[in-house]
Design a protein around this motif. Sequence first.
Motif, PDB file in Angstrom:
ATOM      1  N   ASN A  68      18.890   1.623   0.820  1.00  0.00           N
ATOM      2  CA  ASN A  68      19.211   0.644   1.859  1.00  0.00           C
ATOM      3  C   ASN A  68      18.147  -0.430   2.041  1.00  0.00           C
ATOM      4  OD1 ASN A  68      21.601   2.105   2.716  1.00  0.00           O
ATOM      5  ND2 ASN A  68      20.202   3.615   3.582  1.00  0.00           N
ATOM      6  N   ASN A  69      17.507  -0.838   0.976  1.00  0.00           N
ATOM      7  CA  ASN A  69      16.427  -1.805   1.102  1.00  0.00           C
ATOM      8  C   ASN A  69      16.423  -2.716  -0.114  1.00  0.00           C
ATOM      9  OD1 ASN A  69      13.434  -2.631   0.554  1.00  0.00           O
ATOM     10  ND2 ASN A  69      13.487  -2.066   2.716  1.00  0.00           N
ATOM     11  N   ASP A  70      16.051  -3.976   0.070  1.00  0.00           N
ATOM     12  CA  ASP A  70      16.108  -4.902  -1.063  1.00  0.00           C
ATOM     13  C   ASP A  70      14.741  -5.200  -1.670  1.00  0.00           C
ATOM     14  OD1 ASP A  70      16.259  -8.253   0.407  1.00  0.00           O
ATOM     15  OD2 ASP A  70      15.015  -6.510   0.903  1.00  0.00           O
ATOM     16  N   ASP A  71      13.704  -4.456  -1.280  1.00  0.00           N
ATOM     17  CA  ASP A  71      12.383  -4.693  -1.863  1.00  0.00           C
ATOM     18  C   ASP A  71      12.419  -4.587  -3.382  1.00  0.00           C
ATOM     19  OD1 ASP A  71      10.050  -4.967   0.170  1.00  0.00           O
ATOM     20  OD2 ASP A  71      11.368  -3.457   1.055  1.00  0.00           O
ATOM     21  N   GLU A 103      15.429  -4.453  -5.132  1.00  0.00           N
ATOM     22  CA  GLU A 103      16.789  -4.780  -5.584  1.00  0.00           C
ATOM     23  C   GLU A 103      16.776  -6.097  -6.360  1.00  0.00           C
ATOM     24  OE1 GLU A 103      21.229  -5.694  -3.761  1.00  0.00           O
ATOM     25  OE2 GLU A 103      19.739  -4.660  -2.516  1.00  0.00           O
ATOM     26  N   THR A 104      16.967  -5.998  -7.670  1.00  0.00           N
ATOM     27  CA  THR A 104      17.043  -7.152  -8.557  1.00  0.00           C
ATOM     28  C   THR A 104      18.158  -6.880  -9.565  1.00  0.00           C
ATOM     29  OG1 THR A 104      15.331  -6.153  -9.958  1.00  0.00           O
ATOM     30  CG2 THR A 104      14.614  -7.811  -8.364  1.00  0.00           C
ATOM     31  N   SER A 161       7.187  -4.879  -4.824  1.00  0.00           N
ATOM     32  CA  SER A 161       8.228  -5.460  -3.978  1.00  0.00           C
ATOM     33  C   SER A 161       8.328  -6.967  -4.217  1.00  0.00           C
ATOM     34  CB  SER A 161       7.914  -5.200  -2.504  1.00  0.00           C
ATOM     35  OG  SER A 161       8.712  -6.029  -1.672  1.00  0.00           O
ATOM     36  N   LYS A 162       9.573  -7.436  -4.332  1.00  0.00           N
ATOM     37  CA  LYS A 162       9.756  -8.870  -4.582  1.00  0.00           C
ATOM     38  C   LYS A 162       9.343  -9.716  -3.382  1.00  0.00           C
ATOM     39  CE  LYS A 162      14.680  -8.813  -3.288  1.00  0.00           C
ATOM     40  NZ  LYS A 162      16.058  -8.853  -3.807  1.00  0.00           N
ATOM     41  N   HIS A 163       9.062  -9.080  -2.249  1.00  0.00           N
ATOM     42  CA  HIS A 163       8.605  -9.798  -1.058  1.00  0.00           C
ATOM     43  C   HIS A 163       7.080  -9.825  -0.932  1.00  0.00           C
ATOM     44  CE1 HIS A 163      12.765  -9.857   0.030  1.00  0.00           C
ATOM     45  NE2 HIS A 163      12.828  -8.557   0.236  1.00  0.00           N
TER      46      HIS A 163
END
Length: 434
Positions: free
Chosen positions: A327-330, A332-333, A341-343
């Motif tokens: 449930n997290n987009d860190d 997610e690619t 993490s992409k952030h």
Amino acid sequence: MAPGSTMINKEEIEKQVKSIMFDDMISGHSKRLGIDYCYTKPAREKYPFQYFWDTCFHIHILLRIGEFHHAKHHFASLMAAQHDDGFIGNIIYWKRTMPARLADFFQMKAASIFSFNSPHMSSILQPPMLSETLQFIYETTGDKDFLIQQIQKLKKYYLWLEHRDFDGDGLLSIITSFESGMDWKPAYDPVVGFSGKANKKLFRKMMMVDFKNFLRNYNNQKIARSGNFNVKDAGFNAIYINNLYILAELCDELADEDAAIFRKRADKALDSLIKISFDDEDDAFYDVNTVDNIKLKKLTPTIFYPVAMTPLPEKIRQRVMQRYFYNNDDFETPFPMPSVSKHDVSFSVDETLFLWRGPVWIANNWFIHKYLVKKGELHHASKLIECVLKLIEKSGFREYYNPFTGEGYGAKNFTWAGLVLDMIGNEENAKISN
């Protein structure tokens, strides 16, 4: 692979993997050690030596393509380089004395530099995967004699690792970023006083870490007192704990009473990992600065390594997976999973000398895939396999990949992508057993 997939199939991958492995396989004889050695270069030009955890990966790959003899010979060669005290270094120089890269020069003791035409090793570690590698050889080949031949050396190695338990809590400290296997991992930036995108300043700071270790002749006591770079890496220690438990199992198989010693050490280290590395607020396993036990709060895939490899309480497993995997987009690619993490402020998808700061490395998918298969989450596991197959289909066997485009970077014909065969094999075995 997922049903209905149109990607390259397992047979095609096996053919390509076998070609790459044998094209870069090196055999020779050491007069000093009196042995015939054998290893595979991860990449012909860029990585020409025998490397510790690469050899462990290669053994898994060789076993999956039915090359049992070569798998055992690779393992025996790694163990043959072992020092009398049990130490095994990151790089084994069987023939050529000098490193291929300037960055590796200060990772040797001074005496090694003058060991011309004699086998020697670098003085730094790599993630201690030997027990699980030997166990996979034994499970695959059933060769108990080989297990008996190697077990004493294996025990000696894990006993040596206690030199890196600098404060007695059971966790090991790495003394340079390069011991993690993830050379420029952003979690270490705060330790050397750096932040942001990698640049020449970071390079100088990390090289200075190795130079200071070199001046201390890689004496663990001096390095521990210096506080130069001492980090309890969550991924490194998860691998260590897992392999202590596996070593205990191998000892049990041979009715070796030392099993209790290694199981007790694993229990102690696991307890410390939860207490020291797990962040109750962030639901993440962070690397920790050994000097002050301050968490290095960078989200990298090694937050999942304790989940994938150790017998954690199920509640903690679920907290980590729910927050960062499901449930997290860190991470997610289009091509998971990025190496930070992409952030994160350090995140970059560029091809540079600063590795593990954004692009996809197959090893992370391989480690996490094991957990998903073990837990019966084959839907998620299959997605990781699909990712690797798509990367290979798009860009071939490369060292690392762009997480958004799948473009291949680094060395060509790099061996690690062959780990997808082990991922496929684990998944097939899980489906059969179910």
